[in-house]
Design a protein around this motif. Structure first.
Motif, PDB file in Angstrom:
ATOM      1  N   GLN A 154       0.390  -1.058   0.233  1.00 47.16           N
ATOM      2  CA  GLN A 154      -0.095   0.036  -0.160  1.00 47.16           C
ATOM      3  C   GLN A 154       1.128   0.963   0.104  1.00 47.16           C
ATOM      4  OE1 GLN A 154      -3.083   0.373  -0.033  1.00 47.16           O
ATOM      5  NE2 GLN A 154      -3.081   2.690  -0.175  1.00 47.16           N
TER       6      GLN A 154
ATOM      7  N   GLU B 250       0.989   5.344   0.760  1.00 44.50           N
ATOM      8  CA  GLU B 250       0.166   6.096   0.906  1.00 44.50           C
ATOM      9  C   GLU B 250       1.098   7.572   0.716  1.00 44.50           C
ATOM     10  OE1 GLU B 250      -2.565   6.852   2.640  1.00 44.50           O
ATOM     11  OE2 GLU B 250      -3.185   4.349   1.519  1.00 44.50           O
TER      12      GLU B 250
ATOM     13  N   SER C 255      -3.118   8.146  -3.463  1.00 41.21           N
ATOM     14  CA  SER C 255      -2.314   6.693  -2.584  1.00 41.21           C
ATOM     15  C   SER C 255      -3.217   5.195  -3.260  1.00 41.21           C
ATOM     16  CB  SER C 255      -3.229   6.935  -0.913  1.00 41.21           C
ATOM     17  OG  SER C 255      -2.699   7.835  -0.170  1.00 41.21           O
TER      18      SER C 255
ATOM     19  N   LEU D  23      -2.549   0.492  -4.584  1.00 37.38           N
ATOM     20  CA  LEU D  23      -2.159  -0.454  -4.247  1.00 37.38           C
ATOM     21  C   LEU D  23      -1.517  -1.237  -5.079  1.00 37.38           C
ATOM     22  CD1 LEU D  23      -2.868  -2.460  -0.967  1.00 37.38           C
ATOM     23  CD2 LEU D  23      -4.744  -3.342  -2.709  1.00 37.38           C
TER      24      LEU D  23
END
Length: 226
Positions: free
Chosen positions: A173, A175, A182, A184
């Motif tokens: 992930q 961030e 952000s 994934l």
């Protein structure tokens, strides 16, 4: 004082400690390296070579106490804004017991022939491994392209299908300060060794929409350690 100044001081101090260790315990110091050819250099799911092949290589000077200094480089392609990545790492890795191990350090990502501001940045990293599982966290107070505070939380698992074939799973992930940026990333791959060379085939993807460099792809790599 910015963290980058502090990290520079840490790297300098660490290098001095490493040199002192080398001179005092030269028999305990080991130099290792690797060279890799990959069909695409995907960093955290995003192609760094415009989906073209890359040549990569690194050297690591390590001490039996667990401290190490590494340099690593790769060809990149940022659309005329740079062709080389050169990174430096200072860290420590070691076993806690027979099943747990840890790796912590600081890393400088460098792009020597990239001209735009914010291309070079520092990152603190740490990971904890239990048997075939690895969980890690990376942090930068001023990420690539002046993106501000950044965290990368990831997990990985390697499953031995046979004595010479492994299934490799990864999810991470990314961030940012700007939560809209952000995303994934994940990968599923197979790795093996043939005639002393490492071979891997991986499916890499992200959840970013409308981004050619972030789309799913299959990446093949061959590497040789020495």
């Amino acid at each position: 004082m910015k963290m980058t100044t502090t990290l520079s001081s840490l790297i300098t101090a660490g290098l001095l400690i490493g040199l002192a260790t080398t001179s005092t315990h030269s028999q305990a110091v080991e130099l290792s390296g690797d060279i890799t050819f990959t069909s695409d250099y995907a960093f955290r799911g995003i192609s760094q070579t415009d989906e073209a092949p890359a040549i990569q290589g690194g050297l690591t000077l390590s001490d039996e106490s667990g401290f190490y200094v590494s340099v690593w480089g790769s060809s990149v392609d940022f659309g005329g804004e740079g062709t080389l990545e050169f990174d430096v790492m200072l860290g420590w890795s070691g076993a806690i017991n027979e099943e747990w191990s840890v790796d912590v350090g600081v890393m400088r990502y460098g792009y020597p022939n990239t001209e735009f501001a914010g291309s070079n940045f520092y990152e603190l990293y740490g990971s904890l491994s239990y048997q075939d599982f690895t969980f890690g966290l990376a942090y930068s107070d001023d990420y690539y392209a002046n993106a501000g505070t950044y965290f990368y939380l990831y997990g990985g698992y390697s499953y031995a299908i046979t004595d010479n074939l492994a299934l490799d799973l990864h999810v991470g992930q990314n961030e940012y300060d700007d939560s809209a940026a952000s995303y994934l990333d994940w990968s599923i791959g197979l790795s093996t060794e043939v005639l002393g060379a490492g071979l891997s085939l991986a499916y890499v993807d992200t959840d970013i929409d409308d981004c050619n460099l972030c789309d799913s792809r299959v990446i093949f790599s061959v590497s040789k350690s020495f």
